[in-house]
Design a protein around this motif. Structure first.
Motif, PDB file in Angstrom:
ATOM      1  N   HIS A  88       4.286 -13.287  10.554  1.00  0.00           N
ATOM      2  CA  HIS A  88       4.122 -12.817   9.176  1.00  0.00           C
ATOM      3  C   HIS A  88       2.800 -12.109   8.967  1.00  0.00           C
ATOM      4  N   ALA A  89       2.068 -11.892  10.057  1.00  0.00           N
ATOM      5  CA  ALA A  89       0.855 -11.090  10.001  1.00  0.00           C
ATOM      6  C   ALA A  89       1.169  -9.700  10.532  1.00  0.00           C
ATOM      7  N   VAL A  90       0.298  -8.764  10.254  1.00  0.00           N
ATOM      8  CA  VAL A  90       0.515  -7.381  10.682  1.00  0.00           C
ATOM      9  C   VAL A  90      -0.746  -6.849  11.341  1.00  0.00           C
ATOM     10  N   TYR A 119       3.367 -28.704  -3.673  1.00  0.00           N
ATOM     11  CA  TYR A 119       3.307 -27.523  -4.528  1.00  0.00           C
ATOM     12  C   TYR A 119       4.059 -26.354  -3.896  1.00  0.00           C
ATOM     13  N   SER A 120       3.701 -26.017  -2.667  1.00  0.00           N
ATOM     14  CA  SER A 120       4.317 -24.863  -2.022  1.00  0.00           C
ATOM     15  C   SER A 120       4.173 -24.986  -0.512  1.00  0.00           C
ATOM     16  N   ILE A 121       5.016 -24.226   0.185  1.00  0.00           N
ATOM     17  CA  ILE A 121       4.934 -24.158   1.643  1.00  0.00           C
ATOM     18  C   ILE A 121       4.936 -22.685   2.048  1.00  0.00           C
ATOM     19  N   SER A 122       3.897 -22.280   2.750  1.00  0.00           N
ATOM     20  CA  SER A 122       3.797 -20.923   3.284  1.00  0.00           C
ATOM     21  C   SER A 122       3.823 -21.009   4.802  1.00  0.00           C
ATOM     22  N   PRO A 123       3.901 -19.878   5.484  1.00  0.00           N
ATOM     23  CA  PRO A 123       3.816 -19.940   6.952  1.00  0.00           C
ATOM     24  C   PRO A 123       2.505 -20.533   7.450  1.00  0.00           C
TER      25      PRO A 123
END
Length: 395
Positions: A103-105, A277-281
């Motif tokens: 998910h990085a560029v 709360y949230s989950i990201s990569p």
């Protein structure tokens, strides 16, 4: 936020035995054009990542991810320190780059800077609307004569020309420096890959595109102590911004809001609770708490009797496990202020459908409810259960 509040946050996510041993053995560490402001009372929007290259605004192909690809095996690598201790090549970077890298560029045209001591490129970036991880490649200008394997650095960051500083849990301003690290590439003698992880304060987070400028002002060895230098006794300094000039790099970064799951769910039992709360990569943001009676026990040392006839204080800790029973490790990130007024802890990311939350007693080896064991190359330790419950993430 006072120190007791901070302890309540940080004590809830238990660091692994490996992390504890690494810290105990450590010797050489020092201890806009358009920025959208987000009010404290507003729920954080869904977040994810993309980076736009500075040249022409086109997105780079994601087939080769440069720095993040190279860092994917970083947590499995070890080195020997000056005092004979053998441990992870980077003690404090627990990012799981194999999850972050897709998910990085990588920038199509990288930003480059160099001085008489070090040459560096801003290679790639991950940004999810709150957490920014920048990837670097570099080398020593005159060769890696000392044979360094691990380096640390500090840097200043500007977003659209405005300098930003890390936000501390106690509200104190400790200056503009952010920290990062480099590790030697496997099989290479003078090729380094590094990263810097930044949790951006609310007032400078952006969900469009912004110019991010990095000014690296000091690079030092993470292995060798410079005993003969009274001004820098803890690290062998390679370059600093005063004598050698800052290494300045700049790229345009864009946030994409398509990848991060907003969870906002809470499970509780016996007065204990755990919120996602949230989950990201890059991480899972969570918050937990325990009954008020435990605060009294901690602060006033009110004790409970145990079967062995001895008196022990009760110090609750939260352990989180995935569907397969794997321990979900905490990240060494300062508590993060949330819109609901709470302070969140950060754990490594997970795609588990159910989380099992076990509440352990830090000061007990076991009790009638069973025990939790961690067994790895650094040894294991057992903790008694107080209670356990589950949090369903399938919906």
């Amino acid at each position: 936020m006072n120190m007791n509040d901070y302890k309540k946050v940080t004590d809830r996510i238990y660091p692994s035995d490996r992390c504890r041993d690494e810290v105990m053995n450590m010797r050489s560490e020092h201890n806009r054009k358009r920025i959208k402001h987000r009010p404290m009372g507003k729920v954080i929007a869904t977040i994810s990542v993309a980076v736009v290259a500075a040249c022409g605004g086109t997105v780079a192909a994601a087939s080769k991810l440069g720095a993040f690809d190279k860092l994917s095996d970083k947590r499995d690598r070890t080195i020997s320190y000056e005092n004979g201790y053998v441990g992870p090549i980077d003690k404090f970077d627990r990012n799981e780059y194999d999850k972050i890298a897709p998910h990085a560029v990588k920038f199509e045209e990288v930003s480059h800077a160099e001085n008489d001591k070090f040459s560096v490129d801003l290679d790639s970036a991950y940004y999810d609307g709150m957490e920014m991880i920048l990837g670097f490649t570099g080398e020593m200008t005159n060769g890696n004569v000392e044979g360094f394997s691990s380096l640390v650095f500090t840097a200043n960051i500007e977003i659209n020309g405005e300098q930003i500083s890390p936000k501390c849990y106690d509200g104190l301003d400790r200056g503009p420096d952010w920290g990062g690290s480099f590790v030697i590439d496997e099989g290479e003698s003078n090729s380094f890959t590094g990263s810097m992880t930044c949790i951006l304060p609310y007032e400078v987070r952006f969900d469009d595109t912004a110019e991010v400028s990095v000014k690296i002002n000091r690079i030092a060895s993470n292995e060798i102590i410079n005993h003969d230098d009274p001004e820098h006794p803890y690290n062998y300094e390679i370059t600093n911004g005063h004598d050698d000039g800052q290494l300045q790099l700049s790229e345009n970064v864009t946030a994409d809001t398509s990848l991060v799951r907003q969870i906002n769910k809470t499970a509780e039992k016996d007065g204990f609770y755990f919120t996602i709360y949230s989950i990201s990569p890059a991480m899972m943001l969570c918050h937990s708490g325990y009954p008020e009676s435990y605060d009294i026990a901690l602060n006033e040392e009110i004790m409970n009797g145990t079967e062995d006839g001895k008196i022990h204080s009760v110090h609750p800790l939260i352990f989180v496990f995935d569907d397969d029973g794997n321990y979900i490790e905490g990240l060494p990130i300062n508590p993060i202020d949330m819109p609901d007024g709470e302070w969140a802890s950060a754990c490594v990311s997970t795609d588990s459908k159910t989380l099992t939350i076990k509440v352990g007693d830090k000061n007990c080896q076991s009790n009638e409810n069973g025990s939790i064991e961690f067994d790895d190359q650094y040894g294991h330790r057992s903790f008694g259960y107080i209670t356990e419950f589950t949090l369903d993430l399938s919906e």
